[in-house]
Write a protein that holds these residues in place. Structure first.
Motif, PDB file in Angstrom:
ATOM      1  N   UNK A 159      38.163 131.806 -20.614  1.00 14.77           N
ATOM      2  CA  UNK A 159      37.067 131.316 -20.334  1.00 14.77           C
ATOM      3  C   UNK A 159      36.535 130.100 -21.175  1.00 14.77           C
ATOM      4  N   UNK A 160      35.970 128.913 -20.568  1.00 15.16           N
ATOM      5  CA  UNK A 160      35.378 127.650 -21.305  1.00 15.16           C
ATOM      6  C   UNK A 160      34.111 127.333 -20.820  1.00 15.16           C
ATOM      7  N   UNK A 161      33.427 126.959 -21.960  1.00 15.94           N
ATOM      8  CA  UNK A 161      31.896 126.729 -21.589  1.00 15.94           C
ATOM      9  C   UNK A 161      31.762 125.171 -22.022  1.00 15.94           C
ATOM     10  N   UNK A 162      31.202 124.349 -21.064  1.00 16.80           N
ATOM     11  CA  UNK A 162      30.964 122.873 -21.365  1.00 16.80           C
ATOM     12  C   UNK A 162      29.388 122.765 -21.359  1.00 16.80           C
ATOM     13  N   UNK A 163      28.738 122.011 -22.181  1.00 16.40           N
ATOM     14  CA  UNK A 163      27.252 121.862 -21.909  1.00 16.40           C
ATOM     15  C   UNK A 163      26.778 120.737 -23.050  1.00 16.40           C
ATOM     16  N   UNK A 169      24.909 123.089 -17.532  1.00 19.39           N
ATOM     17  CA  UNK A 169      25.995 124.107 -18.063  1.00 19.39           C
ATOM     18  C   UNK A 169      26.904 124.196 -17.313  1.00 19.39           C
ATOM     19  N   UNK A 170      28.341 124.306 -17.562  1.00 24.90           N
ATOM     20  CA  UNK A 170      29.352 124.533 -16.874  1.00 24.90           C
ATOM     21  C   UNK A 170      30.113 125.725 -17.389  1.00 24.90           C
ATOM     22  N   UNK A 171      30.334 126.488 -16.760  1.00 26.61           N
ATOM     23  CA  UNK A 171      31.380 127.804 -17.166  1.00 26.61           C
ATOM     24  C   UNK A 171      32.515 127.909 -16.320  1.00 26.61           C
ATOM     25  N   UNK A 172      33.662 127.696 -16.890  1.00 27.63           N
ATOM     26  CA  UNK A 172      34.776 128.039 -15.970  1.00 27.63           C
ATOM     27  C   UNK A 172      35.742 129.056 -16.545  1.00 27.63           C
ATOM     28  N   UNK A 173      36.030 130.070 -15.353  1.00 27.44           N
ATOM     29  CA  UNK A 173      36.784 130.935 -15.814  1.00 27.44           C
ATOM     30  C   UNK A 173      38.192 130.970 -15.051  1.00 27.44           C
ATOM     31  N   UNK A 174      39.327 131.391 -15.391  1.00 32.38           N
ATOM     32  CA  UNK A 174      40.556 131.527 -14.838  1.00 32.38           C
ATOM     33  C   UNK A 174      41.107 133.068 -14.942  1.00 32.38           C
ATOM     34  N   UNK A 175      41.318 133.571 -13.700  1.00 34.97           N
ATOM     35  CA  UNK A 175      41.659 134.888 -13.689  1.00 34.97           C
ATOM     36  C   UNK A 175      43.196 135.128 -13.125  1.00 34.97           C
TER      37      UNK A 175
END
Length: 415
Positions: free
Chosen positions: A390-394, A400-406
């Motif tokens: 998970x990565x959070x950019x804000x 706010x931008x939350x990116x998850x890779x599964x």
């Protein structure tokens, strides 16, 4: 004769009876010093040893160790015997005991070296003793403090785990409440339609039994039955979708089973019950879900993460209640991964808040009832349960931008 023998041995061992300077150095040394005969008698004792052990020269000089310090006699005899047999020193031996004039426990570290005559024969054993009571007490206090800190940390972790579980259950409760609210509408409408259809059916049956059926009554009943059936199908289908979303996503993550599911369909079902709340707050919920995204993973934890992120944006992105836009993007990230992005155009986060966003119990809205566990739970579930990252950019004022890779196939749980 025995006294003469002792005097001769003492003269052979003690090298400075005629050298006052060496005698002064011996007596004023900062550590305790003693010289023992091969049969464990005190041949020499310096002033420091009398101070740290609480003894006197007069009561010990020339006497056996077993007569002066019975508790240490066996250990001393063993060390002296080893040195006499091997000729090797024995160093770093810790001794625990009591001073002769005090009851409290004391600690010393001792060093034992052979004393040889000019011909090489071992004629005595020199002993150096340094008191380390204060150091040992400090070590004991440090060990007790460390044990207390470890106990406190363990209890804190247990408390944190229980609170995290409570937060998970609270999220599940919110989902249940939302699904119940959504199901209540179509089920209530279906009940009203079915009741109306039942009354009309009874009235029509009465007309049929009386043989007074008119074409207009027949047409009216057929039309009503058709409309009622269509509405019943629509409402019950909507209720079925809500129930399915509950079945798909409301499983407890600790008991959820690994299975195949369509990530886009599940996401759409789970977020449908949040759409009404978003509209009430003036928030537009946009879904961009790539179809046919099959995953072999845990639908319960996946849904929990998605719900948490959207609800977190609803709670924190617009503290002034102005409303805005939340966008959920779900797409393929290569052959074996799925990317989920939840973004908003809200107030964003300052650097210090962004840095602590995933910390347990950290929240900027505690006075509004927030627990500070939402994003912490998300991070734990993503990394530990779903095998993702998970990565959070804000930035302040930039949303706010939350990116998850599964992985499409989640790692199997050992639970």
């Amino acid at each position: 004769m025995a006294q003469a023998s002792k005097s001769a041995l003492a003269s052979e061992v003690l090298l400075f009876p005629e050298q006052p300077a060496l005698k002064a150095i011996y007596d004023t040394a900062p550590i305790g010093l003693a010289c023992l005969s091969p049969d464990c008698r005190y041949l020499q004792i310096n002033q420091r040893l009398t101070e740290i052990c609480g003894i006197s020269v007069e009561n010990h000089l020339g006497r056996f160790v077993r007569d002066c310090v019975p508790a240490l006699a066996d250990s001393v005899a063993q060390i002296v015997r080893s040195i006499m047999e091997t000729g090797e020193p024995v160093v770093g031996i810790e001794v625990v005991g009591q001073r002769a004039d005090q009851a409290e426990e004391r600690y010393w570290v001792t060093y034992w070296h052979p004393l040889r005559a000019p011909g090489g024969k071992i004629v005595a054993v020199n002993v150096a003793a340094e008191e380390i009571t204060e150091r040992k007490r400090a070590e004991l206090e440090l060990r007790e403090a460390r044990d207390a800190a470890e106990t406190a940390l363990r209890r804190l972790r247990e408390t944190q785990e229980s609170l995290v579980e409570a937060e998970k259950l609270a999220a599940l409760g919110r989902m249940v409440a939302g699904v119940a609210h959504e199901v209540n509408g179509p089920v209530g409408n279906s009940l009203t339609i079915a009741s109306t259809l039942q009354r009309k059916s009874e009235a029509f049956a009465s007309e049929v039994s009386g043989g007074k059926v008119r074409r207009s009554s027949l047409n009216e009943f057929v039309s009503l039955a058709g409309d009622a059936s269509a509405q019943l199908i629509a409402n019950l289908s909507r209720a079925a979708e809500r129930i399915q979303s509950f079945k798909q996503g409301a499983l407890d993550p600790g008991q959820s089973t690994l299975r195949r599911f369509n990530a886009a369909e599940l996401s759409e079902q789970l977020l449908s019950h949040l759409d009404r709340e978003c509209r009430r707050r003036g928030i537009a919920l946009e879904l961009r879900l790539a179809r046919a995204l099959e995953m072999d993973s845990y639908p319960g934890p996946f849904g929990q993460v998605l719900t948490h992120l959207v609800m977190n944006a609803m709670t924190h992105a617009w503290p002034d209640g102005a409303g805005g836009r939340i966008r959920v993007d779900l797409r393929s990230a290569g052959d074996d991964q799925v990317e989920l992005v939840v973004s908003d155009d809200g107030c964003g986060m300052p650097p210090d808040v962004k840095l602590s966003a995933f910390d347990p119990f950290f929240t900027t809205r505690r006075h509004h009832g927030a627990t500070g566990l939402g994003l912490h739970v998300v991070h734990a579930v993503v990394t530990e349960r779903l095998g993702g990252r998970i990565r959070l950019d804000s930035e302040p004022g930039a949303g706010t931008y939350v990116r998850l890779i599964f992985p499409r196939s989640a790692p199997r749980s050992d639970d």
